[in-house]
Design an enzyme around this catalytic site. Structure first.
Site, short mmCIF file in Angstrom:
data_model
loop_
_atom_site.label_atom_id
_atom_site.label_comp_id
_atom_site.label_asym_id
_atom_site.label_seq_id
_atom_site.Cartn_x
_atom_site.Cartn_y
_atom_site.Cartn_z
N GLY A 1 61.81 -15.38 32.26
CA GLY A 1 62.89 -14.89 31.10
C GLY A 1 63.80 -14.03 31.64
O GLY A 1 63.73 -13.43 32.63
N THR A 2 65.02 -13.50 30.85
CA THR A 2 66.11 -12.69 31.35
C THR A 2 66.26 -11.40 30.37
O THR A 2 67.22 -10.84 30.36
CB THR A 2 67.36 -13.57 31.32
OG1 THR A 2 67.65 -13.97 30.00
CG2 THR A 2 67.28 -14.50 32.30
N ASP B 1 46.10 -9.07 44.46
CA ASP B 1 45.19 -8.56 45.37
C ASP B 1 44.08 -9.72 44.92
O ASP B 1 44.31 -10.96 45.29
CB ASP B 1 44.68 -7.11 44.93
CG ASP B 1 45.76 -6.16 45.41
OD1 ASP B 1 46.72 -6.70 46.37
OD2 ASP B 1 45.81 -5.10 44.87
N LYS C 1 50.53 -22.16 35.79
CA LYS C 1 50.76 -20.83 35.22
C LYS C 1 49.70 -19.89 36.05
O LYS C 1 48.34 -20.11 35.78
CB LYS C 1 50.48 -20.76 33.93
CG LYS C 1 51.38 -21.58 33.03
CD LYS C 1 52.62 -21.45 33.18
CE LYS C 1 53.48 -22.69 32.64
NZ LYS C 1 53.42 -23.01 31.18
N HIS D 1 54.73 -26.77 36.22
CA HIS D 1 54.30 -26.12 34.97
C HIS D 1 52.82 -25.16 35.23
O HIS D 1 52.46 -24.77 34.20
CB HIS D 1 53.82 -27.31 33.91
CG HIS D 1 53.87 -27.20 32.72
ND1 HIS D 1 52.68 -26.98 31.74
CD2 HIS D 1 54.70 -26.52 31.70
CE1 HIS D 1 53.00 -26.75 30.79
NE2 HIS D 1 54.16 -26.38 30.52
N ALA E 1 52.87 -18.29 39.64
CA ALA E 1 53.38 -19.79 39.58
C ALA E 1 53.81 -19.81 38.13
O ALA E 1 52.64 -19.53 37.35
CB ALA E 1 52.46 -20.65 40.12
N SER E 2 54.80 -20.07 38.06
CA SER E 2 55.08 -20.26 36.54
C SER E 2 56.45 -21.21 36.32
O SER E 2 56.89 -21.62 37.21
CB SER E 2 55.52 -18.90 35.65
OG SER E 2 55.51 -19.01 34.18
#
Length: 541
Positions: free
Chosen positions: A124-125, A222, A217, A215, A119-120
């Site tokens: 980025g690219t 596992d 993080k 928002h 979850a974030s």
């Protein structure tokens, strides 16, 4: 000169990241292993000679028992409100630097055998991000080759931030994974219900993200996971200081985070192999319909609260700070997940944070960090008027603000935070609380500060016995607009307490005290536009 240093540093990091792909035999990164070794080295030094760490007093058995009783008295109430997960403190590592964070999650993902859950805000690219995606692909390919049909990847990002950039976006970065491993990889995009109608149609990119975001993080592989405030983007891997804590062999809480992410997926869009998105037909739509999102918010509330209700029945808070339980299980640290989803009337994090502030006594010290210092009025009032605790507050200097050097309307954001800090400092002085409440600014050449959380010191311990780690900045949007999560880590483990103390010290060493003179400097002059609109726009930051 600064640009040259930054260029060289980033390329060194990228070379290290490439080399890191060969470290397949390690569960965690070399950097993290070294960090753990250093911690054990420090702990050994302390055991042999307390003078090697001047703030450490050599503990006795009776002192340890007394410390355990104090911790229980101070924090048992948290277990009445959220699930409680026990863990060995030796299975927790405080990560120091962005590059260590990057290598840790790279290794975790590449070595995953059962699941990856992320979850974030966005992905980025750049080159580093592509290598991160390759680490996920490595795990997927291994699952296919070995015939592991149970392996699953769930990735939750924000819809607007994740699609910003079109052909070069988080969505485009993950599309090949969805196309190649359509039965394994599930990419979910959360869309706030508060962005709808004409506002949704005409509000431009970037600005539309101020309405509300995912928002959270969470970086999980596992039964191991990292909780942080950092996004998965180049600067967060190189020169943007955040906080990161790695938890190992904590299956039940890993299951909990999986449930939070997959439950949020029930009211999120899903990326398809043709680059379209679909929405669950059985769920209320986030921005369509005449009810202003009420049905959607009610549905989302039920999805998330049902997770907490289920896990409340599965976890046993009676083991919290219980000596016999510690001796039986080895669990000397307890984790409390704190979910904050203001749009859905879920406020676990706000409640616990506020109570920690309110219950703090004059012998307690709380160190609060926020890269974007903009406390809610309620938090301010509790700190200023109700709490007896001593507060050190760490925030970014204007030069360390993530928006420093931006163009357009974003160029005014550091000035907005300067004005908010100045107003807060004025309130502290007016209330004659300078001896109890102090503000500090983080400044490190060529770096920005994105750190957030809390270290809680309880007398007579000289080390933190509680920390808050996660995504909230304690501001308006964290409380009311975005989806946030963090963990309250309560520990009686001396080595972990030492790690937390060292983390606090490392950040504090980069900080300078804020005084009245700070705001008299010419470079702290706040332009007219921020002065006119801060009282309005502060509710969107």
């Amino acid at each position: 000169m600064a640009a040259v240093k930054f260029f060289v540093y980033k390329h060194i990091v990228r070379d290290v990241a490439s080399l890191n792909n060969f470290l397949k035999c390690l569960k965690f990164s070399a950097g993290t292993v070294l960090a753990s070794a250093r911690c054990l080295h420090y702990a050994a030094m302390v055991d042999n000679n307390p003078d090697n760490y001047p703030n450490m007093s050599h503990p006795t058995m009776s002192a340890a028992a007394q410390n355990l009783d104090i911790i229980k008295q101070k924090f048992l109430w948290i277990s009445d409100h959220v699930p409680c997960f026990g863990i060995r403190g030796d299975n927790i590592t405080v990560i120091k630097e962005p590059v260590e964070f990057y290598k840790t999650v790279m290794d975790m993902f590449a070595q995953a055998q059962h699941r990856i859950v992320i979850a974030s805000l966005y992905l980025g690219t750049g080159v580093l991000e592509k290598q991160l995606v390759q680490s996920i692909e490595t795990a997927c390919e291994q699952a296919v080759v070995s015939g592991n049909t149970d392996f699953q990847v769930h990735i939750l990002l924000d819809f607007n931030r994740g699609t910003r950039g079109g052909h070069s976006s988080s969505r485009s970065m993950l599309l090949p994974l969805v196309q190649k491993y359509k039965d394994l990889v599930h990419v979910h995009l959360y869309h706030t219900p508060d962005l709808r109608g004409l506002v949704r149609r005409y509000l431009p990119e970037r600005i539309n993200e101020t309405v509300g975001l995912n928002h959270m993080k969470i970086y999980l592989a596992d039964d191991d996971f990292v909780i942080s405030g950092a996004n998965l983007s180049d600067s967060y891997f190189t020169d943007r200081q955040d906080r990161y804590i790695a938890f190992r062999q904590c299956r039940h809480m890993a299951d909990y985070w999986r449930d939070i992410v997959t439950s949020t997926a029930r009211f999120s869009f899903q990326l398809q192999g043709d680059n379209s998105v679909t929405y669950p037909t059985s769920s209320p739509h986030p921005y369509e319909g005449p009810d202003g999102g009420k049905e959607f918010k009610h549905f989302a509330h039920q999805c998330i609260t049902s997770v907490n209700k289920t896990w409340n029945t599965r976890t046993d808070s009676s083991s919290f700070c219980d000596q016999s339980s510690i001796e039986r299980t080895g669990y000397d640290t307890w984790l409390f997940p704190l979910i904050q989803m203001g749009p859905f009337q879920i406020g676990d994090d706000e409640f616990v944070t506020e109570q920690l502030f309110r219950k703090a006594q004059s012998s307690d010290k709380l160190v609060l960090a926020s890269g974007y210092f903009n406390l809610t009025r309620n938090y301010l009032d509790v700190i200023l008027k109700e709490s007896s605790g001593n507060f050190d507050i760490l925030t970014a200097s204007p030069e360390a603000n993530g928006f420093h050097g931006a163009t357009g309307i974003s160029q005014y954001i550091p000035a907005v935070y300067t004005l908010i800090a100045s107003q807060f400092h004025g309130e502290v002085r007016h209330a004659k609380q300078e001896e109890r409440i102090a503000l500090y600014e983080y400044s490190r050449p060529y770096w920005t500060f994105h750190g957030k959380g809390l270290w809680y010191y309880v007398d007579p311990s000289r080390f933190p016995v509680l920390t808050l780690i996660g995504s909230p900045n304690f501001g308006y949007r964290s409380v009311y607009r975005d989806l946030e999560c963090q963990v309250a880590v309560v520990t009686a483990n001396p080595a972990l307490q030492l790690q937390l103390k060292q983390e606090n010290d490392r950040l504090s060493e980069q900080c300078e005290a804020v005084t009245e003179a700070t705001f008299q400097h010419a470079d702290r002059a706040v332009p007219l536009i921020p002065r006119l609109f801060t009282s309005i726009i502060k509710h969107y930051f």
